[in-house]
Design a protein around this motif. Structure first.
Motif, PDB file in Angstrom:
ATOM      1  N   ARG A  15       0.859  -1.200   0.000  1.00 57.24           N
ATOM      2  CA  ARG A  15       0.000   0.000   0.000  1.00 57.24           C
ATOM      3  C   ARG A  15       0.886   1.238   0.000  1.00 57.24           C
ATOM      4  O   ARG A  15       1.787   1.366   0.820  1.00 57.24           O
ATOM      5  CB  ARG A  15      -0.888   0.029   1.238  1.00 57.24           C
ATOM      6  CG  ARG A  15      -1.976  -1.015   1.197  1.00 57.24           C
ATOM      7  CD  ARG A  15      -2.898  -0.863   2.348  1.00 57.24           C
ATOM      8  NE  ARG A  15      -3.808   0.239   2.009  1.00 57.24           N
ATOM      9  CZ  ARG A  15      -4.596   0.835   2.881  1.00 57.24           C
ATOM     10  NH1 ARG A  15      -4.590   0.490   4.131  1.00 57.24           N
ATOM     11  NH2 ARG A  15      -5.382   1.801   2.509  1.00 57.24           N
ATOM     12  N   GLU A  47      -1.517  -1.110  -4.012  1.00 53.60           N
ATOM     13  CA  GLU A  47      -2.728  -0.338  -3.760  1.00 53.60           C
ATOM     14  C   GLU A  47      -2.285   1.103  -3.568  1.00 53.60           C
ATOM     15  O   GLU A  47      -1.231   1.355  -3.001  1.00 53.60           O
ATOM     16  CB  GLU A  47      -3.431  -0.811  -2.499  1.00 53.60           C
ATOM     17  CG  GLU A  47      -3.934  -2.230  -2.552  1.00 53.60           C
ATOM     18  CD  GLU A  47      -4.528  -2.649  -1.228  1.00 53.60           C
ATOM     19  OE1 GLU A  47      -5.143  -1.811  -0.530  1.00 53.60           O
ATOM     20  OE2 GLU A  47      -4.355  -3.825  -0.883  1.00 53.60           O
ATOM     21  N   ARG A  95      -8.182  -1.080  -6.423  1.00 56.88           N
ATOM     22  CA  ARG A  95      -6.942  -0.858  -5.679  1.00 56.88           C
ATOM     23  C   ARG A  95      -6.691   0.600  -5.319  1.00 56.88           C
ATOM     24  O   ARG A  95      -5.674   0.921  -4.732  1.00 56.88           O
ATOM     25  CB  ARG A  95      -5.754  -1.410  -6.473  1.00 56.88           C
ATOM     26  CG  ARG A  95      -5.836  -2.933  -6.628  1.00 56.88           C
ATOM     27  CD  ARG A  95      -4.669  -3.506  -7.424  1.00 56.88           C
ATOM     28  NE  ARG A  95      -4.721  -3.048  -8.790  1.00 56.88           N
ATOM     29  CZ  ARG A  95      -3.693  -2.476  -9.421  1.00 56.88           C
ATOM     30  NH1 ARG A  95      -2.543  -2.305  -8.832  1.00 56.88           N
ATOM     31  NH2 ARG A  95      -3.829  -2.092 -10.669  1.00 56.88           N
ATOM     32  N   ASN A 122     -10.704   3.700 -10.130  1.00 58.43           N
ATOM     33  CA  ASN A 122     -11.182   2.325 -10.047  1.00 58.43           C
ATOM     34  C   ASN A 122     -12.095   1.982 -11.222  1.00 58.43           C
ATOM     35  O   ASN A 122     -11.998   0.882 -11.783  1.00 58.43           O
ATOM     36  CB  ASN A 122     -11.885   2.072  -8.718  1.00 58.43           C
ATOM     37  CG  ASN A 122     -10.912   1.911  -7.572  1.00 58.43           C
ATOM     38  OD1 ASN A 122      -9.797   1.434  -7.747  1.00 58.43           O
ATOM     39  ND2 ASN A 122     -11.322   2.326  -6.386  1.00 58.43           N
TER      40      ASN A 122
END
Length: 76
Positions: free
Chosen positions: A2, A28, A54, A47
């Motif tokens: 992330r 992400e 993500r 998205n």
């Protein structure tokens, strides 16, 4: 992995997020900034455009050390 993208809903941030989500399949992106609605809108748009889930959003004020510290704890 992330990644926190501070100021991610600006023009440069949007391009970085698009590139990363398109080419780096194992990440992400957390779009962050003071304006949560703008961050949420961009995460939603990315998205949809890239057929992924993500991208997410978070409010972060970099002038607030506690806020920034907490946001950094939530990403890699």
């Amino acid at each position: 992995m992330r990644i926190l993208l501070i100021g991610g809903y600006g023009e440069a941030g949007r391009r970085i997020a698009e590139y990363a989500l398109h080419y780096l399949k194992n990440i992400e992106i957390v779009i962050a900034g003071r304006n949560l609605k703008r961050a949420e809108q961009l995460a939603h748009d990315l998205n949809l455009e890239l057929s992924t889930d993500r991208a997410s959003a978070r409010r972060v004020d970099v002038t607030n050390i506690a806020d920034l510290t907490q946001a950094m704890r939530e990403v890699d």
